[in-house]
Design a protein around this motif. Structure first.
Motif, PDB file in Angstrom:
ATOM      1  N   GLU A 141      -0.077   5.510  -9.749  1.00 13.60           N
ATOM      2  CA  GLU A 141      -1.372   5.694  -9.090  1.00 13.60           C
ATOM      3  C   GLU A 141      -1.252   6.448  -7.774  1.00 13.60           C
ATOM      4  O   GLU A 141      -2.258   6.813  -7.158  1.00 13.60           O
ATOM      5  CB  GLU A 141      -2.047   4.341  -8.849  1.00 13.60           C
ATOM      6  CG  GLU A 141      -1.242   3.364  -8.010  1.00 13.60           C
ATOM      7  CD  GLU A 141      -0.448   2.375  -8.842  1.00 13.60           C
ATOM      8  OE1 GLU A 141      -0.313   1.209  -8.415  1.00 13.60           O
ATOM      9  OE2 GLU A 141       0.036   2.766  -9.927  1.00 13.60           O
ATOM     10  N   GLY A 142      -0.026   6.691  -7.325  1.00 12.44           N
ATOM     11  CA  GLY A 142       0.176   7.429  -6.084  1.00 12.44           C
ATOM     12  C   GLY A 142       0.150   8.936  -6.236  1.00 12.44           C
ATOM     13  O   GLY A 142       0.237   9.666  -5.242  1.00 12.44           O
ATOM     14  N   GLN A 143       0.017   9.429  -7.454  1.00 15.51           N
ATOM     15  CA  GLN A 143       0.030  10.870  -7.685  1.00 15.51           C
ATOM     16  C   GLN A 143      -1.015  11.629  -6.871  1.00 15.51           C
ATOM     17  O   GLN A 143      -0.719  12.703  -6.329  1.00 15.51           O
ATOM     18  CB  GLN A 143      -0.160  11.156  -9.175  1.00 15.51           C
ATOM     19  CG  GLN A 143       0.071  12.602  -9.581  1.00 15.51           C
ATOM     20  CD  GLN A 143       1.548  12.954  -9.681  1.00 15.51           C
ATOM     21  OE1 GLN A 143       2.403  12.133  -9.360  1.00 15.51           O
ATOM     22  NE2 GLN A 143       1.848  14.155 -10.120  1.00 15.51           N
ATOM     23  N   PRO A 144      -2.250  11.141  -6.732  1.00 16.79           N
ATOM     24  CA  PRO A 144      -3.234  11.888  -5.930  1.00 16.79           C
ATOM     25  C   PRO A 144      -2.795  12.108  -4.485  1.00 16.79           C
ATOM     26  O   PRO A 144      -3.052  13.172  -3.914  1.00 16.79           O
ATOM     27  CB  PRO A 144      -4.486  11.003  -6.013  1.00 16.79           C
ATOM     28  CG  PRO A 144      -4.348  10.286  -7.312  1.00 16.79           C
ATOM     29  CD  PRO A 144      -2.876  10.014  -7.444  1.00 16.79           C
ATOM     30  N   TYR A 145      -2.140  11.119  -3.876  1.00 17.02           N
ATOM     31  CA  TYR A 145      -1.696  11.308  -2.494  1.00 17.02           C
ATOM     32  C   TYR A 145      -0.613  12.369  -2.411  1.00 17.02           C
ATOM     33  O   TYR A 145      -0.640  13.235  -1.529  1.00 17.02           O
ATOM     34  CB  TYR A 145      -1.189   9.987  -1.910  1.00 17.02           C
ATOM     35  CG  TYR A 145      -0.536  10.155  -0.551  1.00 17.02           C
ATOM     36  CD1 TYR A 145      -1.205  10.804   0.485  1.00 17.02           C
ATOM     37  CD2 TYR A 145       0.756   9.688  -0.303  1.00 17.02           C
ATOM     38  CE1 TYR A 145      -0.608  10.980   1.731  1.00 17.02           C
ATOM     39  CE2 TYR A 145       1.355   9.856   0.934  1.00 17.02           C
ATOM     40  CZ  TYR A 145       0.672  10.500   1.947  1.00 17.02           C
ATOM     41  OH  TYR A 145       1.268  10.685   3.175  1.00 17.02           O
ATOM     42  N   LEU A 146       0.344  12.334  -3.327  1.00 19.56           N
ATOM     43  CA  LEU A 146       1.403  13.339  -3.300  1.00 19.56           C
ATOM     44  C   LEU A 146       0.840  14.737  -3.543  1.00 19.56           C
ATOM     45  O   LEU A 146       1.331  15.719  -2.978  1.00 19.56           O
ATOM     46  CB  LEU A 146       2.476  13.001  -4.336  1.00 19.56           C
ATOM     47  CG  LEU A 146       3.339  11.779  -3.993  1.00 19.56           C
ATOM     48  CD1 LEU A 146       4.279  11.438  -5.149  1.00 19.56           C
ATOM     49  CD2 LEU A 146       4.136  12.020  -2.717  1.00 19.56           C
TER      50      LEU A 146
ATOM     51  N   ASP B 134       0.829  -1.210   0.000  1.00 17.63           N
ATOM     52  CA  ASP B 134       0.000   0.000   0.000  1.00 17.63           C
ATOM     53  C   ASP B 134       0.861   1.257   0.000  1.00 17.63           C
ATOM     54  O   ASP B 134       0.544   2.250  -0.670  1.00 17.63           O
ATOM     55  CB  ASP B 134      -0.925   0.010   1.220  1.00 17.63           C
ATOM     56  CG  ASP B 134      -2.003  -1.062   1.152  1.00 17.63           C
ATOM     57  OD1 ASP B 134      -2.301  -1.528   0.035  1.00 17.63           O
ATOM     58  OD2 ASP B 134      -2.538  -1.433   2.217  1.00 17.63           O
ATOM     59  N   ILE B 135       1.958   1.225   0.756  1.00 18.42           N
ATOM     60  CA  ILE B 135       2.861   2.381   0.799  1.00 18.42           C
ATOM     61  C   ILE B 135       3.580   2.535  -0.532  1.00 18.42           C
ATOM     62  O   ILE B 135       3.698   3.646  -1.069  1.00 18.42           O
ATOM     63  CB  ILE B 135       3.871   2.222   1.951  1.00 18.42           C
ATOM     64  CG1 ILE B 135       3.137   2.180   3.294  1.00 18.42           C
ATOM     65  CG2 ILE B 135       4.899   3.348   1.929  1.00 18.42           C
ATOM     66  CD1 ILE B 135       4.044   1.925   4.484  1.00 18.42           C
ATOM     67  N   GLU B 136       4.045   1.437  -1.081  1.00 22.32           N
ATOM     68  CA  GLU B 136       4.735   1.490  -2.371  1.00 22.32           C
ATOM     69  C   GLU B 136       3.835   2.079  -3.449  1.00 22.32           C
ATOM     70  O   GLU B 136       4.261   2.925  -4.247  1.00 22.32           O
ATOM     71  CB  GLU B 136       5.190   0.083  -2.772  1.00 22.32           C
ATOM     72  CG  GLU B 136       5.969   0.050  -4.077  1.00 22.32           C
ATOM     73  CD  GLU B 136       6.412  -1.348  -4.454  1.00 22.32           C
ATOM     74  OE1 GLU B 136       7.194  -1.485  -5.413  1.00 22.32           O
ATOM     75  OE2 GLU B 136       5.977  -2.314  -3.792  1.00 22.32           O
ATOM     76  N   ALA B 137       2.579   1.660  -3.474  1.00 23.14           N
ATOM     77  CA  ALA B 137       1.652   2.152  -4.496  1.00 23.14           C
ATOM     78  C   ALA B 137       1.357   3.634  -4.324  1.00 23.14           C
ATOM     79  O   ALA B 137       1.217   4.372  -5.305  1.00 23.14           O
ATOM     80  CB  ALA B 137       0.356   1.346  -4.449  1.00 23.14           C
ATOM     81  N   SER B 138       1.275   4.097  -3.085  1.00 21.17           N
ATOM     82  CA  SER B 138       0.882   5.492  -2.838  1.00 21.17           C
ATOM     83  C   SER B 138       2.007   6.479  -3.082  1.00 21.17           C
ATOM     84  O   SER B 138       1.754   7.674  -3.270  1.00 21.17           O
ATOM     85  CB  SER B 138       0.377   5.648  -1.399  1.00 21.17           C
ATOM     86  OG  SER B 138       1.441   5.501  -0.471  1.00 21.17           O
TER      87      SER B 138
END
Length: 441
Positions: A214-219, A205-209
């Motif tokens: 797909e982690g762009q929204p979190y960043l 989950d951390i790797e993906a975010s």
């Protein structure tokens, strides 16, 4: 409420009391009380006390290795599905119990050197807390081009949510994500994680975010948090610098996001954005020089931003100049880099000198270019200091012809000569003459 400290002591000293409390809280009656007093109650003081009791119960249950800790954590995390979103304006205390839980149990482990079963972050990951909190923050299946789930006003309640996510990342081993070897650079664990504490394997989950597209929204939410949150943001900044270490793709990606914020966000929201950029550029690894060049010389870098904003947004331009000066003061490699690059930013020093001397002014101590909502530059004592150091930095280059100059203040005649030369130096991103025109009415 007055008995809360005594209850906390009892929970920490008595495994039987802790077990009873856990069993009560996971019962139907306990769940209802948690929902009402932690989220629905409009009195902040009540929510604070309840969050503290829940945090102490989790901490004690983990230390006593109480089997009920899993059930209690599931009860608390299940609130993210419906009750926390419905009571968003009251959710700060809910998330604070998790961020405090991570920090306090970690501190106890360091003091006693005892491994108490699952560590708090490991326990949270076991129950998918990281992913569930991300879903709350972003919404289910949010795409890169979709709007934010929460408004800026709502997101101001999310400091402890961001801290919890960041702390879980800081307790994770990111060495497999490095794209370059550290070489001769020595690095300890992240500052918020004790050196003796083992790191958790990187969770999917951390790797993906953080490390996948797909982690762009979190960043992006992290970038907004740097603008919107008023509390201490050290965990968020440390998380980003930790992820940037020896990771070229992540470093350049997050620098691009920061550059976008510096260009588009209101000037009075940039203070923490600049602070994060400062910490990233100070990371000492084989990528440091590349980060500096990307931040300043690439398309939409700070040199270009200074050039395009000095006529229409002098406050933004000044903050860029001040950032350059601050970075040079704190980071020797950056100072050397700026001295070699002086022909591309010396015009900005002359621009600042002109802004400071346009007409008589009294130094202002109650005005800040970082917090003022005006786009125009404010003449302040801090700006006076910025000009003095920037001029001295230019003179070091002129006087020594190398990166071995001193930090002393320049003589007036040297300053004038340096500024004249700066105005004649070509700016690689446009006509330098326009950079020296008046921008304030």
């Amino acid at each position: 409420m007055n008995g809360s400290p005594r209850l906390e002591v009892l929970l920490s000293k008595s495994s039987e009391a802790c077990q009873w409390m856990v069993q009560y809280l996971v019962s139907a009656e306990g769940r209802e009380i948690i929902k009402i007093c932690l989220l629905e109650c409009s009195v902040r003081e009540v929510r604070v006390v309840v969050a503290t009791i829940l945090e102490k119960t989790l901490e004690s249950a983990l230390n006593f290795q109480d089997q009920g800790v899993d059930s209690l954590l599931d009860v608390l995390l299940s609130l993210l599905d419906k009750d926390v979103p419905e009571n968003c304006k009251n959710c700060s205390q809910y998330f604070s119990l998790f961020s405090n839980f991570v920090q306090k149990v970690r501190s106890r482990e360091v003091k006693t050197s005892i491994t108490n079963g699952y560590g708090p972050c490991q326990l949270l990951l076991k129950h998918a807390a990281y992913r569930r909190m991300l879903i709350f923050l972003l919404g289910p299946n949010r795409q890169n081009n979709q709007n934010r789930r929460w408004s800026s006003a709502q997101a101001r309640e999310f400091l402890h949510l961001h801290n919890t996510l960041a702390l879980i990342v800081l307790h994770s081993d990111l060495s497999a994500q490095r794209t370059v070897a550290p070489g001769s650079y020595k690095h300890s664990a992240a500052g918020s994680v004790p050196g003796s504490a083992p790191l958790l394997p990187l969770h999917a989950d951390i790797e993906a975010s953080l490390f996948k597209p797909e982690g762009q929204p979190y960043l992006l939410e992290v970038m907004f948090a740097m603008r919107e949150l008023s509390g201490p943001l050290s965990f968020l900044i440390e998380m980003i610098t930790y992820c940037s270490l020896c990771n070229e793709h992540f470093s350049l990606g997050v620098l691009q996001l920061l550059k976008n914020q510096l260009e588009t966000a209101p000037p009075h929201e940039l203070k923490n954005v600049f602070q994060m950029l400062l910490e990233i550029l100070m990371v000492e690894d084989p990528l440091q020089s590349q980060r500096l060049k990307f931040a300043f010389e690439s398309e939409k870098g700070l040199l270009a931003l200074m050039h395009q904003s000095n006529n229409v947004d002098s406050s933004r331009c000044y903050q860029c100049v001040k950032f350059l000066v601050t970075l040079a003061q704190k980071c020797a490699p950056a100072k050397d880099y700026f001295k070699e690059l002086s022909s591309h930013w010396s015009w900005a020093v002359q621009w600042l000198q002109k802004k400071m001397s346009e007409h008589y002014w009294t130094p202002q101590s109650n005005v800040s270019n970082e917090t003022s909502t005006a786009k125009t530059f404010q003449r302040t004592i801090s700006a006076q200091d910025t000009l003095a150091y920037a001029t001295a930095l230019l003179n070091e280059k002129e006087q020594s012809g190398s990166s071995n100059g001193s930090d002393g203040s320049p003589a007036n005649e040297n300053s004038d000569r340096s500024l004249r030369q700066g105005s004649e130096s070509p700016m690689m991103l446009g006509d330098s003459k326009s950079d020296l025109e008046d921008v304030d009415s």
